[in-house]
Write a protein that holds these residues in place. Structure first.
Motif, PDB file in Angstrom:
ATOM      1  N   TYR A  46      -0.036  -4.582 -12.695  1.00 32.40           N
ATOM      2  CA  TYR A  46       0.407  -4.618 -11.303  1.00 32.40           C
ATOM      3  C   TYR A  46       1.907  -4.376 -11.189  1.00 32.40           C
ATOM      4  O   TYR A  46       2.367  -3.521 -10.436  1.00 32.40           O
ATOM      5  CB  TYR A  46       0.063  -5.978 -10.686  1.00 32.40           C
ATOM      6  CG  TYR A  46      -1.178  -5.971  -9.822  1.00 32.40           C
ATOM      7  CD1 TYR A  46      -2.441  -5.820 -10.377  1.00 32.40           C
ATOM      8  CD2 TYR A  46      -1.080  -6.118  -8.445  1.00 32.40           C
ATOM      9  CE1 TYR A  46      -3.577  -5.822  -9.587  1.00 32.40           C
ATOM     10  CE2 TYR A  46      -2.212  -6.125  -7.653  1.00 32.40           C
ATOM     11  CZ  TYR A  46      -3.455  -5.975  -8.225  1.00 32.40           C
ATOM     12  OH  TYR A  46      -4.560  -5.974  -7.437  1.00 32.40           O
ATOM     13  N   GLU A  47       2.673  -5.160 -11.913  1.00 32.24           N
ATOM     14  CA  GLU A  47       4.118  -5.186 -11.670  1.00 32.24           C
ATOM     15  C   GLU A  47       4.869  -4.034 -12.320  1.00 32.24           C
ATOM     16  O   GLU A  47       5.955  -3.684 -11.906  1.00 32.24           O
ATOM     17  CB  GLU A  47       4.695  -6.519 -12.154  1.00 32.24           C
ATOM     18  CG  GLU A  47       4.123  -7.732 -11.433  1.00 32.24           C
ATOM     19  CD  GLU A  47       4.181  -7.607  -9.912  1.00 32.24           C
ATOM     20  OE1 GLU A  47       5.134  -6.990  -9.408  1.00 32.24           O
ATOM     21  OE2 GLU A  47       3.277  -8.107  -9.233  1.00 32.24           O
ATOM     22  N   GLN A  48       4.293  -3.448 -13.352  1.00 31.92           N
ATOM     23  CA  GLN A  48       4.991  -2.370 -14.043  1.00 31.92           C
ATOM     24  C   GLN A  48       4.528  -0.991 -13.605  1.00 31.92           C
ATOM     25  O   GLN A  48       5.093   0.009 -14.023  1.00 31.92           O
ATOM     26  CB  GLN A  48       4.814  -2.526 -15.556  1.00 31.92           C
ATOM     27  CG  GLN A  48       5.421  -3.797 -16.115  1.00 31.92           C
ATOM     28  CD  GLN A  48       5.133  -3.989 -17.584  1.00 31.92           C
ATOM     29  OE1 GLN A  48       4.749  -3.062 -18.274  1.00 31.92           O
ATOM     30  NE2 GLN A  48       5.316  -5.206 -18.067  1.00 31.92           N
ATOM     31  N   ALA A  49       3.506  -0.938 -12.781  1.00 30.73           N
ATOM     32  CA  ALA A  49       2.975   0.354 -12.344  1.00 30.73           C
ATOM     33  C   ALA A  49       3.981   1.074 -11.460  1.00 30.73           C
ATOM     34  O   ALA A  49       4.704   0.466 -10.675  1.00 30.73           O
ATOM     35  CB  ALA A  49       1.663   0.152 -11.586  1.00 30.73           C
ATOM     36  N   ALA A  50       4.019   2.399 -11.610  1.00 31.92           N
ATOM     37  CA  ALA A  50       4.921   3.215 -10.787  1.00 31.92           C
ATOM     38  C   ALA A  50       4.281   3.606  -9.459  1.00 31.92           C
ATOM     39  O   ALA A  50       4.848   4.392  -8.700  1.00 31.92           O
ATOM     40  CB  ALA A  50       5.319   4.469 -11.558  1.00 31.92           C
ATOM     41  N   ILE A  51       3.092   3.084  -9.191  1.00 31.23           N
ATOM     42  CA  ILE A  51       2.392   3.355  -7.933  1.00 31.23           C
ATOM     43  C   ILE A  51       2.068   2.030  -7.262  1.00 31.23           C
ATOM     44  O   ILE A  51       2.039   0.981  -7.902  1.00 31.23           O
ATOM     45  CB  ILE A  51       1.099   4.157  -8.171  1.00 31.23           C
ATOM     46  CG1 ILE A  51       0.221   3.432  -9.200  1.00 31.23           C
ATOM     47  CG2 ILE A  51       1.400   5.573  -8.610  1.00 31.23           C
ATOM     48  CD1 ILE A  51      -1.093   4.128  -9.462  1.00 31.23           C
ATOM     49  N   GLY A  52       1.830   2.071  -5.957  1.00 28.00           N
ATOM     50  CA  GLY A  52       1.472   0.851  -5.231  1.00 28.00           C
ATOM     51  C   GLY A  52       0.033   0.430  -5.524  1.00 28.00           C
ATOM     52  O   GLY A  52      -0.862   1.269  -5.595  1.00 28.00           O
ATOM     53  N   ILE A  53      -0.163  -0.862  -5.746  1.00 31.42           N
ATOM     54  CA  ILE A  53      -1.501  -1.402  -5.986  1.00 31.42           C
ATOM     55  C   ILE A  53      -1.683  -2.616  -5.087  1.00 31.42           C
ATOM     56  O   ILE A  53      -0.808  -3.479  -5.002  1.00 31.42           O
ATOM     57  CB  ILE A  53      -1.693  -1.810  -7.457  1.00 31.42           C
ATOM     58  CG1 ILE A  53      -1.462  -0.622  -8.400  1.00 31.42           C
ATOM     59  CG2 ILE A  53      -3.094  -2.369  -7.680  1.00 31.42           C
ATOM     60  CD1 ILE A  53      -1.529  -0.975  -9.863  1.00 31.42           C
ATOM     61  N   GLY A  54      -2.838  -2.669  -4.424  1.00 32.24           N
ATOM     62  CA  GLY A  54      -3.131  -3.813  -3.584  1.00 32.24           C
ATOM     63  C   GLY A  54      -4.601  -4.168  -3.652  1.00 32.24           C
ATOM     64  O   GLY A  54      -5.453  -3.305  -3.884  1.00 32.24           O
ATOM     65  N   GLU A  55      -4.900  -5.451  -3.497  1.00 29.86           N
ATOM     66  CA  GLU A  55      -6.277  -5.918  -3.393  1.00 29.86           C
ATOM     67  C   GLU A  55      -6.495  -6.398  -1.957  1.00 29.86           C
ATOM     68  O   GLU A  55      -5.629  -7.075  -1.395  1.00 29.86           O
ATOM     69  CB  GLU A  55      -6.546  -7.056  -4.371  1.00 29.86           C
ATOM     70  CG  GLU A  55      -6.422  -6.644  -5.832  1.00 29.86           C
ATOM     71  CD  GLU A  55      -6.592  -7.826  -6.768  1.00 29.86           C
ATOM     72  OE1 GLU A  55      -6.931  -8.929  -6.275  1.00 29.86           O
ATOM     73  OE2 GLU A  55      -6.376  -7.655  -7.972  1.00 29.86           O
ATOM     74  N   ILE A  56      -7.646  -6.034  -1.392  1.00 21.78           N
ATOM     75  CA  ILE A  56      -7.950  -6.422  -0.011  1.00 21.78           C
ATOM     76  C   ILE A  56      -9.333  -7.051   0.033  1.00 21.78           C
ATOM     77  O   ILE A  56     -10.216  -6.711  -0.763  1.00 21.78           O
ATOM     78  CB  ILE A  56      -7.879  -5.226   0.956  1.00 21.78           C
ATOM     79  CG1 ILE A  56      -8.846  -4.127   0.515  1.00 21.78           C
ATOM     80  CG2 ILE A  56      -6.460  -4.688   1.048  1.00 21.78           C
ATOM     81  CD1 ILE A  56      -8.932  -2.964   1.468  1.00 21.78           C
ATOM     82  N   ASP A  57      -9.506  -7.984   0.957  1.00 22.66           N
ATOM     83  CA  ASP A  57     -10.830  -8.602   1.090  1.00 22.66           C
ATOM     84  C   ASP A  57     -11.755  -7.689   1.901  1.00 22.66           C
ATOM     85  O   ASP A  57     -11.370  -6.574   2.300  1.00 22.66           O
ATOM     86  CB  ASP A  57     -10.712 -10.002   1.702  1.00 22.66           C
ATOM     87  CG  ASP A  57     -10.183  -9.993   3.134  1.00 22.66           C
ATOM     88  OD1 ASP A  57     -10.181  -8.914   3.766  1.00 22.66           O
ATOM     89  OD2 ASP A  57      -9.763 -11.058   3.625  1.00 22.66           O
ATOM     90  N   THR A  58     -12.937  -8.167   2.166  1.00 25.05           N
ATOM     91  CA  THR A  58     -13.928  -7.324   2.851  1.00 25.05           C
ATOM     92  C   THR A  58     -13.573  -7.056   4.307  1.00 25.05           C
ATOM     93  O   THR A  58     -14.193  -6.212   4.952  1.00 25.05           O
ATOM     94  CB  THR A  58     -15.313  -7.988   2.770  1.00 25.05           C
ATOM     95  OG1 THR A  58     -15.238  -9.313   3.319  1.00 25.05           O
ATOM     96  CG2 THR A  58     -15.785  -8.075   1.323  1.00 25.05           C
ATOM     97  N   LYS A  59     -12.557  -7.769   4.817  1.00 23.82           N
ATOM     98  CA  LYS A  59     -12.083  -7.542   6.191  1.00 23.82           C
ATOM     99  C   LYS A  59     -10.843  -6.667   6.225  1.00 23.82           C
ATOM    100  O   LYS A  59     -10.317  -6.367   7.305  1.00 23.82           O
ATOM    101  CB  LYS A  59     -11.778  -8.881   6.874  1.00 23.82           C
ATOM    102  CG  LYS A  59     -12.968  -9.837   6.936  1.00 23.82           C
ATOM    103  CD  LYS A  59     -14.110  -9.267   7.744  1.00 23.82           C
ATOM    104  CE  LYS A  59     -15.259 -10.267   7.861  1.00 23.82           C
ATOM    105  NZ  LYS A  59     -16.409  -9.715   8.614  1.00 23.82           N
ATOM    106  N   GLY A  60     -10.357  -6.298   5.061  1.00 27.38           N
ATOM    107  CA  GLY A  60      -9.174  -5.441   5.006  1.00 27.38           C
ATOM    108  C   GLY A  60      -7.869  -6.185   4.871  1.00 27.38           C
ATOM    109  O   GLY A  60      -6.801  -5.565   4.874  1.00 27.38           O
TER     110      GLY A  60
END
Length: 570
Positions: A257-271
């Motif tokens: 997560y923290e070292q990636a050069a791209i954005g990463i996000g986790e979202i629930d089933t409601k967004g």
């Protein structure tokens, strides 16, 4: 300087490049038990222990290229007793930069060596004991540098004993434990207190296993100073296996997560955002706490909401596993940001969606480049069409007004060259405009060989639009050709004055330009208006919504122009 040399609290000695002593301070003399008179002029071979002499001579010779060395070596007193020193030698050069002599700085470490010998005597007994216990036994010096590991260490970790020395043992420590271990180790050494902790070591089969590590300081019997640390590590992995598995998984995910050069996000089933990395925060402009209080819909550009809504619904209902798209989000600063989204889903053991993962790339630069490319293509098409229209008009009028084919070719060529020169000026400025002085310079350049001082050019810095620049270039071309054929440039004395100035008017800033000829043959008004005159007074004036006039005065042609819509000076 001599006083400082003699009173230094370390041994100082200078010798020539052959190894003969030139100077020695009081400390050095006392350390070797010799007077200064005994030392001066003597060769190092007389005072260095025979076993250390070859290395000393080699290092001295090496000063010619290395300029400095540091070594532990033995000196001999007159009674042949040994003085252990830590010596650092530096090359001294003369004012011409040539090697002249060497300076040695020596510290007596005999006491340390005696202690080292004492410790060595008990080392074998300790080694036998260390290799008899099931734990991994190690010893470090007072600075925390490992100086010994038991045989079991090598068998367990697969790391040779010599590679574990110093801080080499850290290569067997789990990466997530290294920083904490080093901080704790530094704190323990500062306090000089026994300690116990748990860390993971890498076993020879590539598996990290948990150990409890215990260590105690070994102190000097009189001073209480910590001389070394004795420790052991006991495998407790069976007790920690489940915890370690979970922790390793979380740490690997966190690193991704923290070292990636791209954005990463986790979202629930409601967004709603469940977790985001720093890159996603940077792309959106929101900090982590702000994003975690928002949903994907909250930051999506209003016009793009429908683009993803249906795909997100299908993914969270289990109809599709993944999808990819490009859309805009609203940056915290209020401006849109183009992103590329790769969307996947994580399910529970029963196949029900738990949460979605969004991998987000900032593609604003690419989108901007695409838009710029499209704009440039459209602009190029527009300019090509306008240029072709201008060439077509010039060609038609030139051919219509020329008296002979030869004159038509000559006039057409000169007018097209003038148009080309104006294009060159605009191209240098990326077609964002041109300076009037550059347009004038290009127009009169072909006629500068007719004599020095024939042109008098004066005016403030003036920025023209591309349309204004092309129109004035054509006008000045016609005036210059006429002056060369019939006017003030047709003899050896005539002059051309080109002046301009700015004037504020009700509709904005105007440019006033004057072309005035003098000293040429007497001018007679033409019986009919030629192509050049009509081009200037009608076509170009109408194109710029300007007032342009040519007066054929007896003393010389005068052209005046009043052009509105002038930008600010460059």
């Amino acid at each position: 300087m001599d006083a400082l040399f003699n009173q230094a609290t370390v041994g100082l000695a200078e010798c020539d490049l052959s190894g003969c002593i030139l100077r020695a301070n009081d400390y050095f003399c006392a350390m070797l038990g010799r007077s200064r008179e005994e030392l001066l002029g003597r060769h190092l071979s007389d005072i260095v222990h025979p076993d250390d002499l070859p290395r000393t001579e080699a290092l001295l010779a090496g000063l010619m290229t290395e300029d400095r060395y540091e070594v532990e070596k033995r000196y001999l007193k007159p009674d042949r007793s040994i003085v252990w020193t830590r010596s650092a030698a530096s090359l001294i050069r003369n004012e011409r930069g040539e090697p002249e002599k060497a300076l040695a700085v020596c510290v007596d470490i005999s006491g340390y060596k005696e202690l080292e010998l004492s410790l060595r005597e008990s080392e074998e007994r300790f080694r036998l004991l260390a290799n008899s216990v099931p734990d991994l036994v190690w010893v470090s010096n007072a600075d925390g540098q490992v100086i010994y590991t038991s045989d079991r260490w090598t068998k367990y970790t697969g790391q040779p004993a010599d590679e574990a020395l110093g801080e080499g043992w850290l290569r067997t420590v789990h990466p997530d434990d290294v920083e904490q271990t080093m901080k704790m180790w530094a704190d323990v050494r500062a306090r000089g207190a026994p300690y116990e902790t748990e860390i993971r070591y890498l076993r020879h089969d590539g598996v990290y296993r948990w150990h409890v590590v215990r260590a105690n300081p070994y102190r000097h019997s009189e001073s209480g100073e910590v001389l070394a640390w004795f420790g052991c590590s006991t495998d407790i992995h069976a007790r920690r296996l489940a915890e370690a598995t979970l922790r390793e998984s979380e740490q690997r995910l966190r690193a991704t997560y923290e070292q990636a050069a791209i954005g990463i996000g986790e979202i629930d089933t409601k967004g709603r955002f469940l977790r985001v990395n720093e890159r996603l925060c940077a792309i959106s402009g929101y900090d982590r706490s702000e994003l975690l209080a928002m949903s994907l819909e909250d930051i999506t550009y209003p016009e793009d909401l429908s683009v993803e809504a249906e795909m997100f619904r299908k993914q969270m209902s289990g109809e599709i596993a993944s999808y990819a798209l490009e859309k805009r989000i609203i940056h915290k600063g209020g401006h849109p940001v183009w992103i590329g989204v790769s969307a996947s889903r994580v399910d529970d053991l029963n196949g029900r969606p738990l949460y979605g993962i969004r991998v987000i790339r900032d593609i604003s630069a690419r989108k901007h480049a695409e838009a710029s490319q499209e704009l440039l293509i459209n602009e190029l098409n527009h300019r090509v069409k306008n240029t072709l229209a201008t060439v077509q008009s010039i060609a038609r009028q030139t051919l219509h007004n020329a008296r002979t084919p030869a004159q038509a070719v000559e006039d057409l060529e000169s007018r097209l060259l003038a148009l080309s020169r104006a294009h060159d000026v605009l191209t240098r400025e990326n077609w964002e405009g041109a300076r009037l002085s550059d347009i004038v310079e290009q127009a009169i350049a072909p006629y500068l060989n007719r004599g020095k001082g024939r042109f008098q050019v004066k005016g403030p810095e003036t920025r023209l639009t591309p349309q204004q620049a092309l129109a004035l270039a054509m006008a000045l071309q016609e005036l210059a050709v006429n002056a060369a054929k019939y006017g003030s440039l047709s003899n050896d004395e005539g002059l051309v004055s080109i002046e301009w100035y700015h004037e504020e008017a009700a509709d904005g800033l105007h440019l006033h330009l004057t072309w005035q000829e003098s000293g040429g043959p007497p001018v007679e008004p033409p019986t009919r208006r030629g192509f050049g005159t009509r081009l200037i007074e009608r076509s170009l004036a109408r194109e710029l919504d300007a007032q342009m006039k040519i007066d054929f005065l007896p003393e010389g042609v005068v052209f005046t122009a009043d052009i509105p819509g002038l930008g600010k000076a460059a």
